[in-house]
Design a protein around this motif. Structure first.
Motif, short mmCIF file in Angstrom:
data_model
loop_
_atom_site.label_atom_id
_atom_site.label_comp_id
_atom_site.label_asym_id
_atom_site.label_seq_id
_atom_site.Cartn_x
_atom_site.Cartn_y
_atom_site.Cartn_z
N GLU A 85 30.64 -55.31 68.57
CA GLU A 85 30.87 -55.88 70.05
C GLU A 85 32.16 -55.39 70.53
O GLU A 85 32.93 -55.06 70.00
CB GLU A 85 31.03 -57.42 70.09
CG GLU A 85 29.85 -58.29 69.67
CD GLU A 85 28.45 -57.84 70.65
OE1 GLU A 85 28.82 -57.79 71.87
OE2 GLU A 85 27.56 -57.97 70.17
N PRO A 86 32.02 -55.00 71.92
CA PRO A 86 33.23 -54.58 72.52
C PRO A 86 34.38 -55.35 72.49
O PRO A 86 34.31 -56.70 72.43
CB PRO A 86 32.71 -54.50 74.10
CG PRO A 86 31.34 -54.50 74.16
CD PRO A 86 30.94 -55.30 72.95
N GLN A 87 35.44 -54.89 72.42
CA GLN A 87 36.90 -55.80 72.17
C GLN A 87 37.85 -55.12 73.12
O GLN A 87 37.74 -54.11 73.72
CB GLN A 87 37.31 -55.37 70.76
CG GLN A 87 36.44 -55.81 69.63
CD GLN A 87 36.23 -57.33 69.40
OE1 GLN A 87 37.17 -58.16 70.03
NE2 GLN A 87 34.90 -57.83 69.15
N PHE A 88 38.91 -56.08 73.33
CA PHE A 88 40.21 -55.70 74.11
C PHE A 88 41.02 -54.85 73.56
O PHE A 88 41.43 -55.24 72.16
CB PHE A 88 40.57 -57.00 74.68
CG PHE A 88 39.79 -57.52 75.89
CD1 PHE A 88 39.84 -57.00 77.24
CD2 PHE A 88 38.95 -58.60 75.38
CE1 PHE A 88 38.85 -57.72 78.14
CE2 PHE A 88 38.09 -59.23 76.50
CZ PHE A 88 38.28 -58.96 77.82
N PRO B 288 40.47 -52.29 78.38
CA PRO B 288 42.04 -52.26 78.56
C PRO B 288 42.53 -53.75 78.11
O PRO B 288 41.69 -54.76 78.47
CB PRO B 288 42.11 -52.06 80.02
CG PRO B 288 40.92 -51.18 80.44
CD PRO B 288 39.95 -51.90 79.74
N GLN B 289 43.73 -53.59 77.82
CA GLN B 289 44.37 -55.09 77.60
C GLN B 289 44.67 -55.99 78.71
O GLN B 289 45.49 -55.14 79.59
CB GLN B 289 45.66 -54.58 76.71
CG GLN B 289 46.41 -56.13 76.21
CD GLN B 289 47.47 -55.57 75.38
OE1 GLN B 289 47.81 -54.69 75.21
NE2 GLN B 289 48.00 -56.61 74.55
N PRO C 125 48.91 -46.01 85.55
CA PRO C 125 47.50 -46.15 85.64
C PRO C 125 47.03 -47.16 84.44
O PRO C 125 46.19 -47.96 85.04
CB PRO C 125 47.26 -44.72 85.43
CG PRO C 125 48.15 -43.80 85.71
CD PRO C 125 49.51 -44.57 85.64
N GLU C 126 47.72 -47.09 83.46
CA GLU C 126 47.11 -48.13 82.47
C GLU C 126 47.77 -49.41 82.74
O GLU C 126 46.92 -50.36 82.54
CB GLU C 126 48.13 -47.85 81.10
CG GLU C 126 47.36 -46.42 80.35
CD GLU C 126 45.92 -46.51 80.19
OE1 GLU C 126 45.27 -47.65 79.80
OE2 GLU C 126 45.31 -45.46 80.48
N ALA D 147 37.08 -49.83 80.99
CA ALA D 147 37.56 -48.94 79.71
C ALA D 147 37.09 -47.49 79.86
O ALA D 147 37.86 -46.80 79.30
CB ALA D 147 36.45 -49.72 78.71
N LEU D 148 36.15 -46.89 80.62
CA LEU D 148 35.77 -45.50 80.69
C LEU D 148 36.37 -44.92 81.87
O LEU D 148 36.17 -43.64 82.07
CB LEU D 148 34.35 -45.38 80.75
CG LEU D 148 33.40 -46.07 79.56
CD1 LEU D 148 32.03 -45.90 79.74
CD2 LEU D 148 33.91 -45.61 78.15
#
Length: 343
Positions: free
Chosen positions: A113-116, A208-209, A294-295, A341-342
């Motif tokens: 599963e996707p995660q942070f 992203p976190q 950006p992050e 995320a992408l």
């Protein structure tokens, strides 16, 4: 004309020339076994992909057997011969049992599963086989993690299966290949190590976190055709609120504010103003984050997506790569998080 390379001083981030042959051999070796081990989410272990070598205890046992054999020959000790060959026979049987513990197993990786970012991803691995003998002492972990490898141990029952979860923490956001996994056993004597290397084909999506604590949602924008409306400000949330009216649906009650009111000794309830929300559009845009990194922008947008989803309001997302229209719900949240995320 550029200076000759031998005259250049060595730098910490440039390997010394003397280490180049070792690095080339290591890259050739990795390229060889990576081309040999194709990526697949399900692998059956056979003699072609299971390896065995003695452990430290195994080499000590071999040295002990050699000493016992030499002493028995020199002193013509019949009991020494018996002990030597008894231990040697036990070691040979241990080789067969240890190799057979992994041979015949089928490993399957469940789609992760996707995660942070910043949280550990649990990779679920299922081990199964069809033989009538149980498999004991099997460890699964991430290959190449060094001494910090977190091994997960399990037993596989006869003609059954077992499931383990291997912890893996991605280093950055985005879509990544699942890490190379390894399974090993030293059952039953611990004198031999039998292992395999497995390259799953699955990919892990890392969001992203989210920023902690989450900042207030940005002000809403007037909806097209809603002249005379002004952005909602000063309430800390996108929705407007008003005093609770008899007959208001429970889903419109702002329970967070109700809990705060009860904590202060009052029982004032407030509801979201659905009419005001209809005159406003919530757009999440990197330009309104007020950040230059950006992050950090993506981290704040992620926190806003989660906050808007918890409030149940409609929101849209604007990114340089495209725009996601206004919507709400779990599918919309996942679509926005994937875009972040992408990005």
């Amino acid at each position: 004309m550029p200076a000759a390379s031998p005259s250049l001083p060595p730098t910490p981030d440039t390997p010394h020339r003397a280490l180049w042959p070792l690095g080339m051999l290591q890259r050739r070796w990795q390229h060889w076994w990576q081309t040999r081990a194709k990526r697949t989410d399900t692998v059956t272990l056979t003699q072609r992909n299971v390896y065995i070598l003695p452990t430290g205890a195994g080499w000590m046992l071999a040295l002990t057997l050699m000493v016992l054999l030499v002493a028995s020959i020199n002193f013509q000790l019949n009991l020494g011969y018996l002990l030597t060959f008894l231990l040697a026979g036990s070691a040979v049987v241990g080789i067969h049992i240890c190799h057979g513990t992994l041979r015949g197993l089928t490993l399957h990786l469940v789609a992760p599963e996707p995660q942070f970012l910043g949280s550990s991803t649990a990779l679920q691995v299922q081990l199964s086989h069809v033989r009538r003998t149980a498999r004991h002492g099997i460890a699964v972990g991430v290959h190449g993690a060094g001494k910090a490898t977190q091994w997960v141990w399990t037993d596989v029952p006869a003609e059954g299966s077992a499931s383990v979860q291997v912890a893996y923490q991605p280093a950055r956001r985005g879509l990544h290949d699942a890490p190379t996994l390894t399974a090993e056993t030293r059952f039953p004597l611990g004198t031999f190590r039998v292992w395999t290397i497995w390259r799953p084909a699955a990919q892990v999506l890392v969001y992203p976190q989210p920023e902690v604590p989450p900042p207030p949602l940005p002000a809403g924008e007037p909806r097209a055709g809603g002249a005379g409306s002004t952005p909602t400000q000063g309430i800390g949330e996108f929705d407007g609120v008003r005093a609770y009216r008899r007959g208001d649906p429970l889903k419109l009650v702002v329970w967070k504010k109700a809990a705060k009111s009860l904590a202060t000794g009052t029982d004032d309830l407030v509801s979201r103003d659905a009419q005001q929300a209809q005159r406003q559009e919530l757009w999440l845009d990197p330009a309104v984050t007020g950040l230059s990194d950006p992050e950090a922008r993506l981290s704040r947008l992620t926190a806003w997506v989660l906050q808007a989803d918890r409030l149940g309001v409609e929101y849209g997302l604007r990114l340089p790569s495209g725009e996601i229209a206004q919507d709400s719900g779990a599918a919309h949240r996942r679509r926005c998080l994937e875009a972040l995320a992408l990005c």
